[in-house]
Design an enzyme around this catalytic site. Structure first.
Site, mmCIF file in Angstrom:
data_model
loop_
_atom_site.group_PDB
_atom_site.id
_atom_site.type_symbol
_atom_site.label_atom_id
_atom_site.label_comp_id
_atom_site.label_asym_id
_atom_site.label_seq_id
_atom_site.Cartn_x
_atom_site.Cartn_y
_atom_site.Cartn_z
ATOM 1 N N SER A 70 3.649 6.937 2.507
ATOM 2 C CA SER A 70 3.774 6.053 1.348
ATOM 3 C C SER A 70 3.068 6.654 0.133
ATOM 4 C CB SER A 70 3.244 4.661 1.703
ATOM 5 O OG SER A 70 3.736 3.684 0.827
ATOM 6 N N ASP A 199 9.434 2.187 4.165
ATOM 7 C CA ASP A 199 8.015 2.547 4.108
ATOM 8 C C ASP A 199 7.463 3.067 5.433
ATOM 9 O OD1 ASP A 199 5.395 2.720 3.188
ATOM 10 O OD2 ASP A 199 4.966 0.629 3.672
#
Length: 309
Positions: A70, A199
């Site tokens: 991320s 993610d």
């Protein structure tokens, strides 16, 4: 999905001694301990990763590998491209200095439509395209492929369809990083080959395990938890969505640490910041400043211990 990771090696450090006649002779080579670093997810709190990279620069250490999830993938990718920590700090502060300019860029990255919500009763009118966001906010002239990076890099994302972790270390860089940062509800998923990516924090929020056994010292920088509520009020739907993700990621990391911890774990003091507090970048850096000296101290001790067993 790649299954092998190539790691660059530091050149050995040689000691020399002077002989009585003035000549110099090499004695046994001493290999400097190899360091690898993992940068975890955490939204705006990931700005604190810059301090860990500055610590490496100030110690004259070039990591043999970086693993990022991320926001850790975003910052780590820039560092692996050869941009020093201090320059990344300058870039972040410059980009976020002008709020109206940032909002203008976000509007250009918006793919959600109000019509989807109003007419069809579904969709997110503020949904963003993570690949466009990277283009707008990453430093200029970023390499297009993993193979062009100066440091070996592993980027972690979640394969939504197969419900598992994917780790990229070769091929196109931008879609891998965009997929790694594609927080559900904020960014739309990234289609990359046959995979639908979201993610990476959903499966591996602190990917130091991908570096274990490939370096002498593995450093992990954890910025998972943050934005702790100051009151007992019921959170908004938006806050509860991000809060639930943080709780899940914290639980995943806690279990990983029980199984096997990294050699050095750094947790910058960013617990008072929320996922989307990007306009508080200066405050985040000030709050986390102590983590730089903390890492330098721990890393220095580890390296001395490795060099003098």
């Amino acid at each position: 999905m790649p299954t092998r990771y190539w790691l660059a090696r530091d050149s050995p450090r040689k000691q020399t001694v002077s002989a009585v006649d003035g000549s110099r002779a090499h004695i046994a080579s001493i290999r400097r301990p190899r360091v690898a670093i993992a940068l975890g997810g955490g939204g705006a709190r990931g700005i604190a990763h810059v301090l860990a990279l500055e610590a490496l620069d100030e110690m004259g250490i070039r990591p043999v590998a970086i693993a990022g999830t991320s926001m850790g993938a975003v910052v780590g990718g820039a560092y692996a491209a050869g941009i020093e920590g201090r320059a990344i700090r300058t870039h972040i502060l410059r980009v976020l200095r002008n709020r109206s300019d940032v909002m203008s860029k976000l509007l250009r990255a918006r793919v959600g439509r109000f019509a989807d919500l109003v007419l069809r009763g579904r969709g997110n009118p503020v949904l963003l395209d993570p690949e466009i966001c990277l283009d707008l906010f990453w430093p200029a002239r970023m390499p297009g492929r993993f193979e062009d990076l100066a440091i070996k890099t592993i980027i972690v994302a979640t394969n939504y369809l197969d419900r598992n972790e994917v780790a990229y270390d070769k091929g196109l860089l931008r879609p891998a990083v965009a997929g790694s940062m594609a927080i559900p509800g904020l960014f739309r998923p990234v289609i990359f080959g046959d995979e639908v990516l979201i993610d990476g924090g959903a499966v591996n929020p602190l990917p130091y395990d991908l570096l274990l056994g490939h370096a002498d010292i593995v450093v992990a920088v954890d910025v998972t938890f943050g934005g702790r509520p100051t009151t007992r009020r019921t959170p908004s739907p938006f806050a509860s969505m991000f809060g639930a993700a943080q709780i899940m990621q914290g639980a995943i990391t806690a279990q990983k640490l029980k199984l096997r911890a990294p050699d050095i774990l750094v947790r910058p003091r960013v617990e008072n910041f929320a996922v989307l507090d990007f306009f508080r970048a200066n405050q985040i850096l000030r709050a986390a400043e102590g983590s730089k000296e903390e890492l330098k101290l721990m890393l220095g001790e580890r390296m001395r211990a490795r060099a003098n067993p």
